[in-house]
Every structure is written in structure tokens, then in C-alpha cells.
Motif scaffolding. Structure first.
Motif, PDB file in Angstrom:
ATOM      1  N   TYR A 123       5.326  52.874 -14.841  1.00 18.62           N
ATOM      2  CA  TYR A 123       5.023  53.829 -13.818  1.00 18.62           C
ATOM      3  C   TYR A 123       3.633  54.391 -13.950  1.00 18.62           C
ATOM      4  O   TYR A 123       3.008  54.443 -12.661  1.00 18.62           O
ATOM      5  CB  TYR A 123       6.101  54.725 -13.955  1.00 18.62           C
ATOM      6  CG  TYR A 123       5.905  56.064 -13.132  1.00 18.62           C
ATOM      7  CD1 TYR A 123       6.142  56.075 -11.849  1.00 18.62           C
ATOM      8  CD2 TYR A 123       5.394  57.147 -13.767  1.00 18.62           C
ATOM      9  CE1 TYR A 123       5.786  57.251 -11.112  1.00 18.62           C
ATOM     10  CE2 TYR A 123       5.176  58.319 -13.083  1.00 18.62           C
ATOM     11  CZ  TYR A 123       5.392  58.354 -11.638  1.00 18.62           C
ATOM     12  OH  TYR A 123       4.894  59.335 -11.157  1.00 18.62           O
ATOM     13  N   ILE A 132      16.703  50.766  -6.942  1.00 19.02           N
ATOM     14  CA  ILE A 132      16.104  51.818  -6.055  1.00 19.02           C
ATOM     15  C   ILE A 132      14.498  51.979  -6.755  1.00 19.02           C
ATOM     16  O   ILE A 132      14.251  51.725  -8.172  1.00 19.02           O
ATOM     17  CB  ILE A 132      16.566  53.195  -5.743  1.00 19.02           C
ATOM     18  CG1 ILE A 132      16.880  54.081  -7.154  1.00 19.02           C
ATOM     19  CG2 ILE A 132      17.756  52.892  -4.924  1.00 19.02           C
ATOM     20  CD1 ILE A 132      17.115  55.329  -6.976  1.00 19.02           C
ATOM     21  N   PRO A 133      13.533  52.161  -6.010  1.00 19.27           N
ATOM     22  CA  PRO A 133      12.220  52.605  -6.463  1.00 19.27           C
ATOM     23  C   PRO A 133      12.298  53.689  -7.071  1.00 19.27           C
ATOM     24  O   PRO A 133      13.137  54.660  -6.537  1.00 19.27           O
ATOM     25  CB  PRO A 133      11.073  52.540  -5.230  1.00 19.27           C
ATOM     26  CG  PRO A 133      12.085  52.595  -3.927  1.00 19.27           C
ATOM     27  CD  PRO A 133      13.522  52.094  -4.472  1.00 19.27           C
ATOM     28  N   ASP A 134      11.585  54.179  -8.097  1.00 18.97           N
ATOM     29  CA  ASP A 134      11.735  55.293  -8.864  1.00 18.97           C
ATOM     30  C   ASP A 134      12.906  55.586  -9.377  1.00 18.97           C
ATOM     31  O   ASP A 134      13.203  56.918  -9.026  1.00 18.97           O
ATOM     32  CB  ASP A 134      10.851  56.435  -8.198  1.00 18.97           C
ATOM     33  CG  ASP A 134      10.739  57.645  -8.958  1.00 18.97           C
ATOM     34  OD1 ASP A 134      10.782  57.626 -10.427  1.00 18.97           O
ATOM     35  OD2 ASP A 134      10.408  58.877  -8.724  1.00 18.97           O
ATOM     36  N   PRO A 135      13.824  55.028 -10.122  1.00 24.97           N
ATOM     37  CA  PRO A 135      15.054  55.365 -10.350  1.00 24.97           C
ATOM     38  C   PRO A 135      15.302  56.473 -11.175  1.00 24.97           C
ATOM     39  O   PRO A 135      16.348  57.010 -11.139  1.00 24.97           O
ATOM     40  CB  PRO A 135      15.530  54.014 -11.132  1.00 24.97           C
ATOM     41  CG  PRO A 135      14.364  53.411 -11.413  1.00 24.97           C
ATOM     42  CD  PRO A 135      13.346  53.788 -10.570  1.00 24.97           C
ATOM     43  N   LEU A 136      14.475  56.931 -11.944  1.00 29.83           N
ATOM     44  CA  LEU A 136      14.433  57.975 -12.903  1.00 29.83           C
ATOM     45  C   LEU A 136      13.683  59.289 -12.211  1.00 29.83           C
ATOM     46  O   LEU A 136      13.766  60.563 -12.879  1.00 29.83           O
ATOM     47  CB  LEU A 136      13.880  57.684 -14.156  1.00 29.83           C
ATOM     48  CG  LEU A 136      14.754  56.601 -14.892  1.00 29.83           C
ATOM     49  CD1 LEU A 136      14.532  56.492 -16.245  1.00 29.83           C
ATOM     50  CD2 LEU A 136      16.287  57.066 -14.978  1.00 29.83           C
ATOM     51  N   GLY A 137      13.467  59.365 -10.926  1.00 30.24           N
ATOM     52  CA  GLY A 137      12.870  60.422 -10.140  1.00 30.24           C
ATOM     53  C   GLY A 137      11.555  60.692 -10.971  1.00 30.24           C
ATOM     54  O   GLY A 137      11.247  62.231 -11.073  1.00 30.24           O
ATOM     55  N   PHE A 138      10.697  60.013 -11.469  1.00 31.52           N
ATOM     56  CA  PHE A 138       9.334  60.234 -12.084  1.00 31.52           C
ATOM     57  C   PHE A 138       8.522  61.085 -11.235  1.00 31.52           C
ATOM     58  O   PHE A 138       7.939  61.824 -11.806  1.00 31.52           O
ATOM     59  CB  PHE A 138       8.808  59.097 -12.721  1.00 31.52           C
ATOM     60  CG  PHE A 138       9.266  58.575 -13.984  1.00 31.52           C
ATOM     61  CD1 PHE A 138      10.149  59.270 -14.888  1.00 31.52           C
ATOM     62  CD2 PHE A 138       8.884  57.305 -14.138  1.00 31.52           C
ATOM     63  CE1 PHE A 138      10.752  58.683 -15.916  1.00 31.52           C
ATOM     64  CE2 PHE A 138       9.716  56.662 -15.361  1.00 31.52           C
ATOM     65  CZ  PHE A 138      10.459  57.423 -16.171  1.00 31.52           C
ATOM     66  N   THR A 139       8.627  60.734  -9.768  1.00 30.52           N
ATOM     67  CA  THR A 139       7.543  61.326  -8.944  1.00 30.52           C
ATOM     68  C   THR A 139       7.719  63.129  -8.978  1.00 30.52           C
ATOM     69  O   THR A 139       6.837  63.617  -8.394  1.00 30.52           O
ATOM     70  CB  THR A 139       7.664  60.852  -7.481  1.00 30.52           C
ATOM     71  OG1 THR A 139       9.115  60.896  -7.286  1.00 30.52           O
ATOM     72  CG2 THR A 139       7.052  59.242  -7.506  1.00 30.52           C
ATOM     73  N   PRO A 160      16.006  65.879  -9.916  1.00 32.53           N
ATOM     74  CA  PRO A 160      15.580  65.133  -8.424  1.00 32.53           C
ATOM     75  C   PRO A 160      15.322  63.531  -8.661  1.00 32.53           C
ATOM     76  O   PRO A 160      14.697  63.526  -9.553  1.00 32.53           O
ATOM     77  CB  PRO A 160      14.596  66.035  -7.782  1.00 32.53           C
ATOM     78  CG  PRO A 160      14.132  66.808  -8.968  1.00 32.53           C
ATOM     79  CD  PRO A 160      15.062  66.903 -10.026  1.00 32.53           C
ATOM     80  N   GLY A 161      16.180  63.007  -7.817  1.00 28.78           N
ATOM     81  CA  GLY A 161      15.747  61.431  -7.798  1.00 28.78           C
ATOM     82  C   GLY A 161      16.542  60.792  -8.987  1.00 28.78           C
ATOM     83  O   GLY A 161      16.338  59.499  -8.942  1.00 28.78           O
ATOM     84  N   GLU A 162      17.048  61.421  -9.943  1.00 29.68           N
ATOM     85  CA  GLU A 162      17.644  60.639 -10.738  1.00 29.68           C
ATOM     86  C   GLU A 162      19.272  60.449 -10.421  1.00 29.68           C
ATOM     87  O   GLU A 162      20.230  60.990 -10.004  1.00 29.68           O
ATOM     88  CB  GLU A 162      18.100  61.412 -12.157  1.00 29.68           C
ATOM     89  CG  GLU A 162      17.152  61.055 -13.351  1.00 29.68           C
ATOM     90  CD  GLU A 162      17.653  62.012 -14.490  1.00 29.68           C
ATOM     91  OE1 GLU A 162      17.055  62.968 -14.632  1.00 29.68           O
ATOM     92  OE2 GLU A 162      18.246  61.378 -15.259  1.00 29.68           O
ATOM     93  N   ILE A 168       9.718  50.675 -14.666  1.00 29.52           N
ATOM     94  CA  ILE A 168      10.058  51.904 -15.030  1.00 29.52           C
ATOM     95  C   ILE A 168       9.036  52.224 -16.116  1.00 29.52           C
ATOM     96  O   ILE A 168       8.197  53.432 -16.053  1.00 29.52           O
ATOM     97  CB  ILE A 168      11.131  52.308 -15.784  1.00 29.52           C
ATOM     98  CG1 ILE A 168      12.448  51.824 -14.698  1.00 29.52           C
ATOM     99  CG2 ILE A 168      11.612  53.611 -16.261  1.00 29.52           C
ATOM    100  CD1 ILE A 168      13.850  52.128 -14.977  1.00 29.52           C
ATOM    101  N   PHE A 204       5.266  54.883  -6.020  1.00 33.96           N
ATOM    102  CA  PHE A 204       6.265  53.700  -5.582  1.00 33.96           C
ATOM    103  C   PHE A 204       6.408  53.369  -4.069  1.00 33.96           C
ATOM    104  O   PHE A 204       7.049  52.755  -3.545  1.00 33.96           O
ATOM    105  CB  PHE A 204       7.879  54.164  -6.082  1.00 33.96           C
ATOM    106  CG  PHE A 204       8.017  54.240  -7.267  1.00 33.96           C
ATOM    107  CD1 PHE A 204       8.231  53.079  -8.068  1.00 33.96           C
ATOM    108  CD2 PHE A 204       7.911  55.377  -8.255  1.00 33.96           C
ATOM    109  CE1 PHE A 204       8.500  53.157  -9.221  1.00 33.96           C
ATOM    110  CE2 PHE A 204       8.155  55.618  -9.525  1.00 33.96           C
ATOM    111  CZ  PHE A 204       8.224  54.196 -10.160  1.00 33.96           C
TER     112      PHE A 204
END
Lengths: 245, 245
Positions: free
Chosen positions: B179, B87-94, A84-86, B176, A7
């Protein structure tokens, strides 16, 4: 390489120092695979490690707290957040001007997506999943029978179905596509209540019997009922608005 | 009532003063339906309106900037962000530890979701949508033929298809569920490149012909090809890992 930040390109080109520090801390969390159990290294350690002042670390941490990557536990320090980040409302739905249009578009997606989720759930649910689903079903019924607002627990029932699929992402998508449930519960009043009890029980029984086809059909019918009700409401609201488009 | 904050319950119960101020500013934006064109009222005005100090307003604004609800335009002041709250990466995939598992789960969702999106696109695309899709298709081809990384423009092509559906939310879900595209482009190397050109052209032609069934089939085949390739890679990586589970 697999952990690289896909991202990254979305971010502002000229990021501020706190923003870049936040990104470095985030990278550290990902590289060390820190989880909700883990405490963030101290401000002092981070300042040493990233070659910035403690004030900058503090600003970077604030950004990550705002984004739910970190959380402050009172009297304990700064920890990695459980997921994290959710964040709640990750797509900014609350800022959409036309909430009715949004609700209609969401129910269209639900009608396509959730029957498949129900089938997958029936095919992959464990005994433990089914136990949790049964409990969740009963909580919604208690809400309805006690005339409490059941919308939140209703969403959780759909999330519990999604968890039966064993797919990591499906349970995260359900709260997004069911966003509109709460908006219209006050409008639909009790008209949907008995249908909800019967529909949910159907799904629960089909999933616990491992009957994918029946689960899929029960869900399709449940969403279609919701869709029809919403369209009805939309029609009424438009009439009240004076017949405008 | 329709604009009520359905995510409110997710928030921490004991919110800090800046957090509560951020929520009040957010509410103001929603109630006044402010958009990316609009400037936020001044710190002074907000402090008067919300009965807090300017320092608190500043902290609240920082939180909303971190969440992409507001943006600071250098030399111009604070504005509502173009897509507030997205927001970028809204589900915290990273932050997911097992990126390969994540990719497999995402491709499962894509295989279910995107063929339907392609069919809807064929049924609802305007001439303008098709023009944009054609351009997007050509940008990906140029990337591939020039041996550049095409992953970003590839995602944008799938978003362009999603926009043809006229559904507000579908184009937001595509980034999403796609990703993982970028993660594995380096692994798949050129094996997927020619397939991508042919698959994308098929979809473009089917959509511009208004042929929903063909668009659906072309997409299903395209995702299946991606899924098979990913499974292949997963198998190889596991072997390299020493045959673990």
C-alpha cells in the motif's frame, strides 16, 4: 500528499453521483482525521459543503455505512466507525468455491508468517500486552475444557500475540490468514484440543519470558500440527469424494 | 458445512431488513457458487424466493454493490462481481492518521514476507507465469525510463511474483502490504529508480532460473533498500516537523 488516495485508480471510472459523494465524504473524514469518537456533520451541512442535494448525501452515507466507514447509532446520529473501512471478510474468502484449497493455502502462509510474529511479540511485548495475552489464553482453555467451540477465541489469542509486536498491521492480517480456523474445527473435533492448550501455553510463556527463539519455535510447531491435521482431513475428504483430484 | 459463514458473528446483531436481505442474497451466491459470469436472478424472482418486497431486494442489492459482491452492468443487468467481496483498501489504511508509521510497519512485514514469496515463486513458477513476469518487469522499466510514475506497475510486478507461488491468497496480500509504495514514490524521487530496475531484473532472472535462494536474497535486498530509504525520509520529515517524537 501523504494522505492521497492510493486506491483511487481501482474505482470505477464513471462513478455515480452517490459514489462520488461517498468519496468526497470519505476525503473529508481523512482530511479532518475524524475518528470513532466523531459525529459526521449533518446532512444539511454536508449538502451545503458538497453542493449536492440532501437525498444524494443520504445515498452517499448509505454507501459508507455499507463499507463500515460510517455507522448509524440509534437515536444519536451518524458517526465515524471505530475502525473505518475495515470490513469482515475483506478478501471475499466466503465466495471461494474451493474452501479446502483455500484452507491449505492459508495454513501455508500462517506457517511462514506466524512464527516470525511470535518472535517479534516476545521481543516487543509490554507487561500490559502479556497480561491481556494471559487472559486470552485462559479464555480459550475454558472453551476447550467446557467443550465449547473455541475457534473464535483461538483467533483472538493469535491476534493478542500479534498486538505484542507493536506493528499496526500485523493484528489486522491475523484474522485474514486464520479465516480457515473455524471452518475445520468441527472436522478436527477434539484431536487438536489438548495440543492447542499445550501449544498456546508454550507461546504465552516464551513471550512473557521475552524468549523470541522459543516463541518462534512453539508457534512453528503449533502451525505445523494444524497443517498436518488439515492435510489429513483433506486426504479423507478426497477419498470420500471418490478419489477424484 | 465447509461453506458456512465464518464472519457471521462479526455482523451487527440487530441487522436491518435490507442488511438481512443482503446476507440472504450473499448466501444464495455462495451456495450456488455463482461467479463473475453469472447474472443475479431478477428482483421479482428474488422477492418471491426471499419473501420480501422488491424495494427491499433493491436496497439489499445496493449494499452488495457497495461491497463489490455485485456489479451493475449498464444495459445488461446485475451480475456477480469478478472477485466478489474484494474491495480496494480492505483494511481502511487511507483512514490511518499516521501514514508514515503505517508505511514503516508495512515495510517491516514486506521484509519478512516477500523474500519467502520470491523463493516460493522460483520453486513453483510455470513457463506462462515467467512470461507474464517478464512482461510486467519490462512495463515497470519503461515507466521508469520514461520518467512516469511507476508505483502502480511496481505493485503489479510484485503481484506477478506472488502469482508464481500458486498460492491463492499470497497475490491478494501483496496489494495490502505494498500500500505504501505509491505514497512515497514522490518523496524518493529518482533515488530508487535504478535500484528498482536492477533489483527487479535480479528477481526475474532468479525466478526464471528456478533458483529459490537467489530469488529470496534479491527480494530481501530490494525490500531492505526500500526500508532504508523510507527510514531516511522519516528522519527528514521529523526534522522538518521540528524534532518531535
Amino acid at each position: 500528499m501523504v494522505n492521497e488516495d492510493v486506491f483511487e485508480t481501482v474505482k470505477t471510472k464513471e462513478a455515480s453521483l452517490p459514489e462520488r459523494t461517498a468519496e468526497q465524504i470519505s476525503r473529508l473524514i481523512r482530511e479532518k482525521q475524524l475518528t470513532g469518537e466523531d459525529k459526521l456533520p449533518s446532512e444539511f451541512e454536508l449538502a451545503e459543503l458538497l453542493h449536492v442535494g440532501r437525498g444524494t448525501i443520504r445515498e452517499g452515507v448509505k454507501l459508507l455505512v455499507a463499507r463500515n466507514v460510517l455507522e448509524i447509532r440509534r437515536g444519536k446520529g451518524t458517526y465515524i466507525a471505530p475502525n473505518p473501512g475495515e470490513i469482515p471478510d475483506p478478501l471475499g474468502f466466503t465466495y471461494y468455491p474451493d474452501q479446502l484449497r483455500l484452507a491449505m493455502d492459508l495454513v501455508e502462509i500462517r506457517g511462514q508468517m506466524e512464527p516470525w510474529v511470535a518472535r517479534m511479540a516476545a521481543e516487543h511485548a509490554t507487561a500490559e500486552d502479556i497480561q491481556r495475552l494471559r487472559e486470552s489464553c485462559s479464555v480459550v482453555e475454558q472453551d476447550i475444557l467446557s467443550e465449547r467451540d473455541h475457534s473464535e477465541n483461538d483467533v483472538l489469542f493469535h491476534v493478542a500475540i500479534a498486538k505484542c509486536t507493536q506493528n499496526l498491521v500485523v493484528p489486522k492480517l491475523i484474522p485474514i490468514i486464520t479465516y480457515a480456523v473455524k471452518l475445520f474445527v468441527s472436522l478436527t473435533e477434539r484431536r487438536l484440543r489438548m495440543e492447542t492448550i499445550v501449544g498456546h501455553r508454550d507461546m504465552l510463556e516464551a513471550i512473557s519470558a521475552g524468549d523470541g527463539r522459543r516463541a518462534e519455535q512453539a508457534m512453528a510447531q503449533h502451525i505445523e500440527y494444524n497443517r498436518a491435521m488439515l492435510q489429513d482431513i483433506a486426504g479423507q475428504l478426497k477419498k470420500e469424494d471418490g478419489g477424484g483430484e
